[in-house]
Design a protein around this motif. Structure first.
Motif, mmCIF file in Angstrom:
data_model
loop_
_atom_site.group_PDB
_atom_site.id
_atom_site.type_symbol
_atom_site.label_atom_id
_atom_site.label_comp_id
_atom_site.label_asym_id
_atom_site.label_seq_id
_atom_site.Cartn_x
_atom_site.Cartn_y
_atom_site.Cartn_z
ATOM 1 N N VAL A 54 10.234 7.403 0.255
ATOM 2 C CA VAL A 54 9.302 6.507 -0.426
ATOM 3 C C VAL A 54 8.301 7.189 -0.884
ATOM 4 N N ASN A 55 7.463 7.977 -0.101
ATOM 5 C CA ASN A 55 6.435 8.900 -0.548
ATOM 6 C C ASN A 55 6.574 9.652 -1.564
ATOM 7 N N GLY A 56 7.601 10.220 -1.775
ATOM 8 C CA GLY A 56 7.959 11.089 -2.950
ATOM 9 C C GLY A 56 8.065 10.403 -4.196
ATOM 10 N N LEU A 57 8.781 9.148 -4.332
ATOM 11 C CA LEU A 57 8.949 8.363 -5.538
ATOM 12 C C LEU A 57 7.508 8.089 -5.974
ATOM 13 N N GLY A 58 6.711 7.315 -4.971
ATOM 14 C CA GLY A 58 5.368 7.232 -5.092
ATOM 15 C C GLY A 58 4.638 8.201 -5.883
ATOM 16 N N MET A 88 3.532 3.348 -2.095
ATOM 17 C CA MET A 88 3.851 3.555 -3.701
ATOM 18 C C MET A 88 2.782 3.135 -4.463
ATOM 19 N N MET A 89 2.351 2.106 -4.298
ATOM 20 C CA MET A 89 0.894 1.336 -5.003
ATOM 21 C C MET A 89 -0.261 2.466 -4.674
ATOM 22 N N ASN A 90 -0.317 2.886 -3.460
ATOM 23 C CA ASN A 90 -1.516 3.571 -3.257
ATOM 24 C C ASN A 90 -1.410 4.932 -3.800
ATOM 25 N N ASN A 91 -0.302 5.637 -3.427
ATOM 26 C CA ASN A 91 -0.037 6.838 -4.280
ATOM 27 C C ASN A 91 -0.385 6.860 -5.843
ATOM 28 N N LEU A 92 0.113 5.775 -6.250
ATOM 29 C CA LEU A 92 -0.403 5.674 -7.902
ATOM 30 C C LEU A 92 -1.880 5.521 -7.978
ATOM 31 N N LEU A 93 -2.309 4.594 -7.333
ATOM 32 C CA LEU A 93 -3.916 4.344 -7.458
ATOM 33 C C LEU A 93 -4.634 5.532 -7.265
ATOM 34 N N ILE A 94 -4.262 6.303 -6.253
ATOM 35 C CA ILE A 94 -4.925 7.617 -5.806
ATOM 36 C C ILE A 94 -4.817 8.477 -6.859
ATOM 37 N N ALA A 95 -3.751 9.028 -7.629
ATOM 38 C CA ALA A 95 -3.589 9.666 -8.566
ATOM 39 C C ALA A 95 -4.260 9.367 -9.801
ATOM 40 N N ILE A 140 9.947 -1.654 9.619
ATOM 41 C CA ILE A 140 8.543 -2.135 9.351
ATOM 42 C C ILE A 140 8.011 -1.184 8.116
ATOM 43 N N LEU A 141 8.484 0.032 8.362
ATOM 44 C CA LEU A 141 7.866 1.220 7.368
ATOM 45 C C LEU A 141 8.375 0.755 6.166
ATOM 46 N N LEU A 142 9.648 0.389 5.764
ATOM 47 C CA LEU A 142 10.339 -0.009 4.525
ATOM 48 C C LEU A 142 9.658 -1.198 3.783
ATOM 49 N N LEU A 143 9.450 -2.277 4.688
ATOM 50 C CA LEU A 143 8.764 -3.502 4.388
ATOM 51 C C LEU A 143 7.375 -3.164 3.703
ATOM 52 N N PHE A 144 6.690 -2.181 4.240
ATOM 53 C CA PHE A 144 5.392 -1.715 3.588
ATOM 54 C C PHE A 144 5.445 -0.664 2.424
ATOM 55 N N ALA A 145 6.789 -0.457 2.018
ATOM 56 C CA ALA A 145 6.927 0.716 1.039
ATOM 57 C C ALA A 145 6.425 0.169 -0.349
#
Length: 434
Positions: A58-62, A143-150, A134-139
């Motif tokens: 999940v983190n990698g795709l984000g 991913m959105m967080n990784n996008l916005l941070i970058a 729970i982890l995947l429900l928050f995926a």
């Protein structure tokens, strides 16, 4: 101010902010490791270690979408390409939502089946399944967080990205304690804390939009597959690193289970999660230089590109020596932080592994930074090759060969051996690129 001082100040500004931010981001899982070790015990550690590959994916795709899109955004800015600069964020966001929906559905309907595929036996299936659901429900949040941070970082606000990552991580630590101990939610509490953390991070990042400091925004545009492919090509090295770390963890878990059982997997969980934090330093350096390199590349400032690469390699080399020294001389007290039951066998396995496994840091920094360098100057082929070699092309065969020859010691040797071989390839690519 001369040009050398100017580029050095820019390097320090971006890299320092990103190192702190990435350390904070990496503490998501480390905090879970510590509190699960204390609140749930060795079974919880094993379950967490089996679930981490899903988080890595999940983190990698984000990261792939965020870094790839933000890199193209910076290059377009340096070249004055207003069309790409205007539409790239919308393209990246829509692509991210499509992928996030897949993980959300898996978390909703198939978490226990996924836990079984990742190696959870009947003893820890329920613990692993609860955490994964729970982890995947928050995926979508991850991913959105990784996008916005970058994008915020490449929009000239590295300090805001750093603040968002640090506050998200701090919230995760506080929530881990509250949900695992006073509320007694165990694995579910750890997963909830980790899932809420990126929401806190995005609330901090919203300041960039509320104050209208953003140069990127949503716009009316169709899905352009060429843009999606471009985003993927520039960000794929980040995906390969994250996904392959998950694949390697699955392989290592399988080999260690066969050699040392659940106790060995728990020991590996301690090492792997400490390594995540330390590697985040190198990742912080590489992500910090990315917008600087991409902007210099767009403006054809080749002298500055060389200086930034040199600063990054020297910084990573010094950190590698320091971190290995700490892991070697302070391995006993570090392991005991995660050894709730004072298990002598767990302690011995983890300490021996730490002394061998962490020699890889002498090479990891060079490899991560060079991959980011090639991606930032629009040479995704070289970045892809480095990431694949250090991700799975060398590690997986070496794991089977060395474990067959030396048992558990061979497994600890796998990553250092693979990273050393990749460094040889990296030096060749750098010489050829000149």
């Amino acid at each position: 101010m001369n040009q050398t001082n100017s580029i050095l100040r820019t390097f320090i500004k971006y890299v320092s902010a990103n190192i702190l931010g990435m350390v904070g981001l990496s503490c998501y899982i480390l905090a879970d490791t510590f509190f699960i070790a204390r609140g749930v015990g060795a079974d919880g550690l094993t379950a967490l270690n089996l679930a981490i590959p899903a988080y890595s994916f999940v983190n990698g795709l984000g990261l792939m979408i965020g870094i790839g899109g933000a890199t193209r955004y910076s290059i377009a800015g340096g070249r004055g390409d207003k069309t790409v600069r205007k539409t790239i964020f919308t393209q990246a966001f829509c692509f991210m939502l499509c992928l996030a929906a897949v993980f959300f559905l898996i978390g909703l309907f198939l978490p226990y089946q996924l836990a079984g595929l990742l190696g959870a036996d009947s003893t820890i299936l329920s613990l692993t399944g609860v955490y994964l659901r729970i982890l995947l429900l928050f995926a979508p949040m991850f991913m959105m967080n990784n996008l916005l941070i970058a994008f915020v970082r490449n929009d000239g606000r590295p300090q805001l990205s750093m603040t968002a990552m640090l506050l998200g991580s701090f919230a995760n630590i506080v929530l881990d304690y509250i949900l695992i101990f006073p509320l007694q939610l165990g694995m579910a509490g750890a997963a909830l804390a980790t899932g809420i953390a990126p929401v806190i991070s995005m609330l901090v990042l919203s300041r960039h939009f509320i104050r209208k400091e953003n140069n990127f925004s949503f716009c009316r545009t169709g899905i352009h597959f060429k843009s999606i492919r471009d985003i993927c090509s520039l960000g794929v090295s980040s995906l390969i690193v994250e996904v392959s770390s998950g694949v390697v963890m699955i392989i290592f878990n399988m080999l260690i289970l066969k050699d040392s059982g659940n106790l060995g997997v728990a020991a590996y969980g301690i090492l792997a999660n400490i390594a995540l934090v330390l590697i985040s330093i190198f990742t912080g350096i590489s992500q910090g230089i990315q917008p600087v390199l991409s902007s210099c590349f767009g403006k054809k400032e080749h002298g500055n590109i060389k200086k930034v690469l040199r600063y990054a390699l020297v910084t990573s080399g010094l950190f590698a020596l320091f971190s290995y020294g700490c892991m070697f001389f302070f391995s006993d007290p570090i392991v005991e932080l995660f050894n709730k039951d004072k298990d002598v066998a767990l302690h011995a396995i983890a300490v021996q592994g730490m002394h061998i496994y962490f020699t890889a840091f002498l090479f990891i920094g060079i490899n991560i930074i060079t991959a980011a360098y090639f991606s930032s100057i629009d040479r995704p082929g070289n970045a892809f090759l480095i990431s694949c070699l250090r991700g799975f092309l060398l590690v997986i065969p070496l794991a089977f060969i060395l474990s067959a020859l030396f048992g558990l010691t061979g497994i600890w040797l796998t990553v250092p051996a693979a990273e050393a071989l990749v460094t040889m390839v990296v030096l060749f690519l750098l010489c050829r690129s000149r």
